[in-house]
Every structure is written in C-alpha cells, then in structure tokens.
Write a protein that holds these residues in place. Structure first.
Motif, short mmCIF file in Angstrom:
data_model
loop_
_atom_site.label_atom_id
_atom_site.label_comp_id
_atom_site.label_asym_id
_atom_site.label_seq_id
_atom_site.Cartn_x
_atom_site.Cartn_y
_atom_site.Cartn_z
N ILE A 51 -3.84 -2.10 -5.26
CA ILE A 51 -2.57 -1.81 -4.70
C ILE A 51 -1.91 -0.93 -5.89
N SER A 52 -1.85 -1.52 -7.06
CA SER A 52 -1.12 -1.09 -8.32
C SER A 52 -1.50 0.37 -8.64
N ASN A 53 -3.11 0.52 -8.42
CA ASN A 53 -3.52 1.65 -8.93
C ASN A 53 -3.24 2.79 -7.82
N LEU A 54 -3.07 2.57 -6.56
CA LEU A 54 -2.86 3.32 -5.52
C LEU A 54 -1.52 3.63 -5.48
N VAL A 55 -0.53 2.88 -5.83
CA VAL A 55 0.98 3.31 -5.89
C VAL A 55 1.17 4.06 -7.23
N TYR A 56 0.44 3.83 -8.30
CA TYR A 56 0.45 4.63 -9.58
C TYR A 56 -0.16 6.18 -9.40
N LYS A 57 -1.02 6.17 -8.52
CA LYS A 57 -1.57 7.54 -8.45
C LYS A 57 -0.51 8.24 -7.37
N LEU A 58 0.04 7.62 -6.38
CA LEU A 58 0.98 8.02 -5.50
C LEU A 58 2.38 8.81 -6.48
N ASP A 59 2.83 7.88 -7.21
CA ASP A 59 3.86 8.32 -8.17
C ASP A 59 4.17 7.23 -9.04
N LYS A 87 9.42 3.20 0.35
CA LYS A 87 9.14 1.70 0.81
C LYS A 87 8.03 1.79 1.86
N ILE A 88 7.86 2.81 2.97
CA ILE A 88 6.88 3.00 3.83
C ILE A 88 5.38 3.15 3.11
N GLU A 89 5.56 3.97 2.18
CA GLU A 89 4.21 4.28 1.48
C GLU A 89 3.80 3.07 0.87
N PHE A 90 4.41 2.30 0.00
CA PHE A 90 3.94 0.89 -0.30
C PHE A 90 3.29 0.01 0.62
N THR A 91 3.90 0.03 1.94
CA THR A 91 3.44 -1.01 3.14
C THR A 91 1.92 -0.38 3.55
N LYS A 92 1.88 1.11 3.70
CA LYS A 92 0.88 1.56 4.08
C LYS A 92 -0.27 1.58 3.11
N LEU A 93 -0.14 1.80 1.78
CA LEU A 93 -1.07 1.74 0.91
C LEU A 93 -1.60 0.30 0.80
N ALA A 94 -0.74 -0.96 0.96
CA ALA A 94 -1.06 -2.21 1.00
C ALA A 94 -1.98 -2.49 1.93
N TRP A 95 -1.79 -2.11 3.25
CA TRP A 95 -2.77 -2.34 4.39
C TRP A 95 -4.03 -1.83 4.33
N ILE A 97 -6.02 -1.68 1.87
CA ILE A 97 -7.05 -2.61 0.82
C ILE A 97 -7.65 -3.73 1.80
N ARG A 98 -8.93 -3.83 1.62
CA ARG A 98 -9.63 -4.77 2.21
C ARG A 98 -9.52 -5.98 1.78
N GLY A 99 -9.19 -7.11 2.48
CA GLY A 99 -8.92 -8.52 2.03
C GLY A 99 -7.39 -8.88 2.41
N VAL A 100 -6.65 -7.69 2.52
CA VAL A 100 -5.13 -7.74 2.85
C VAL A 100 -5.04 -8.41 4.22
N ASN A 101 -4.25 -9.64 4.68
CA ASN A 101 -4.28 -10.20 6.01
C ASN A 101 -2.67 -10.19 6.26
N GLU A 102 -1.64 -9.75 5.24
CA GLU A 102 -0.20 -9.84 5.61
C GLU A 102 0.38 -9.09 4.50
N VAL A 103 1.45 -8.23 4.90
CA VAL A 103 2.34 -7.31 3.94
C VAL A 103 3.68 -7.77 4.12
N ASN A 104 4.40 -8.27 3.24
CA ASN A 104 5.84 -8.49 3.21
C ASN A 104 6.34 -7.51 2.20
N ASN A 105 7.14 -6.46 2.84
CA ASN A 105 7.52 -5.38 1.89
C ASN A 105 9.12 -5.72 1.70
N GLU A 106 9.61 -6.55 0.71
CA GLU A 106 10.99 -6.64 0.40
C GLU A 106 11.90 -5.82 -0.54
N LEU A 107 11.02 -4.74 -0.67
CA LEU A 107 11.72 -3.41 -1.51
C LEU A 107 12.90 -3.15 -0.99
N GLN A 108 14.07 -2.94 -2.02
CA GLN A 108 15.35 -2.71 -1.58
C GLN A 108 15.56 -1.03 -1.66
#
Length: 191
Positions: A51-59, A87-95, A97-108
């Motif tokens: 997830i961190s790598n995908l976010v880093y590649k995004l911005d 915020k929406i991009e973080f959620t999409k990127l997390a989902w 990834i194989r193995g993710v079964n829940e995403v709680n995005n509490e970004l402000q």
C-alpha cells in the motif's frame, strides 16, 4: 603490535555482538508475532509495504502526513490529506492488495473548500451504511464507502456479482446521492 591487538579485540567484540543483535531481533519478532502468529505478521507487513509503495507512486507527498496500520488483513489509514479525491485514492489502492479484507479510512481532509455539503454527505453515508449492515445478503465489513458532495465512492471485495449490485443499489437509493462510483471487485478477481 598494539594495532594488531586493538584490531583483534575489536573483531572479537563485534563477533560476540552478532548473537546478541540476532537474539534481540528474534525476541522482537517473537513478541510482535506472539498474538497473531508469524505468518500473519509477515503478511500484514507485506500488505502495508505494498500500500505504501502504491501511494508513493501515486504522489510521494501523500505519504508524509499519513500512517497505515494492518492487523490480520484489516487496514487502518490515518492522518490528513488536502482533497477528498486523495482520501478516495487511498481506499481504492488498499482494496487492490491481495489479503486485505477490511479498509478503515480515517484520513481527515484539511482543505474544507472542497466540502460543500458536509451534513448531507454524512446523512447519505449513515443511510447507506445502515442499509448495507441490515441486509443479510451482504458482508458489510468487505466494503468502504466515501461520500463527497453527493457522490458515493464504493470499494471493497464482493462475494459475487449479486452482492456487488445490492451494495450499489443501496448506495444509489440514498436520499441525497446524485452519482455512484463503483470500485468494488469480485472475490474471484485476480489482483
């Protein structure tokens, strides 16, 4: 002669530290994996890194003010971003990834000029979550819902196409919703 003695003492000291450092590392890994097992601990770390790598590649600037935690495949994202789209991009990127079964995005979101209808968005979010949670054909933990300016962003993993359509229909029928963006993937999707 003194130099040779000094080098020998330093070498002996460094060699004797190796087992200590290795033991400390094993104790640390053991303590971290004691509750959930070493396999799950490694899997969670892999998910977090991806997830961190995908976010880093995004911005790469998005990574500075955010934190990602993973526990048994459940992702928690905290921190702050400027725009709702981040915020929406973080959620999409997390989902994705194989193995993710829940995403709680509490970004402000720090730039409030993007948020026109906070009360309406919160009302829509509550209505959609209530409908999904009360529907026995849907596992509500598998989905993330974001509502920004009367637009709903759905992401997660559906068991089948029927479940995905149910979630989308619940979102579409909320009172203030004007558009629904569906980023839900099917369980058999090869991610």
């Amino acid at each position: 002669m003194k130099k040779l003695l000094f080098v020998s003492v330093v070498t002996l000291f460094l060699q004797s530290c190796g087992p200590i450092i290795g033991t400390v590392g094993m104790v640390s890994l053991g303590a971290a994996s004691k509750e959930k097992g070493i396999g799950t601990t490694i899997s969670d770390n892999v998910i977090k890194t991806k997830i961190s790598n995908l976010v880093y590649k995004l911005d790469k600037n998005l990574i500075n003010d955010t934190k990602i935690f993973v526990n048994n495949g459940a992702v928690l994202i905290t921190g702050k971003v400027k725009k709702p789209s981040n915020k929406i991009e973080f959620t999409k990127l997390a989902w994705n990834i194989r193995g993710v079964n829940e995403v709680n995005n509490e970004l402000q979101i720090t730039d409030t000029s993007f948020i026109k209808n906070i009360a309406r968005d919160l009302a829509s979010l509550g209505e959609i979550r209530a409908r999904i949670m009360s529907d026995k054909k849907i596992n509500s933990l598998n989905y993330s819902i974001d509502v920004v300016n009367d637009k709903v962003y759905l992401s997660g993993v559906a068991t089948n196409k029927e479940e995905m359509l149910l979630v989308k229909n619940h979102a579409s029928s909320a009172r203030y919703v004007k558009e629904v963006y569906n980023y839900i993937i099917l369980n058999n999707d090869k991610r």
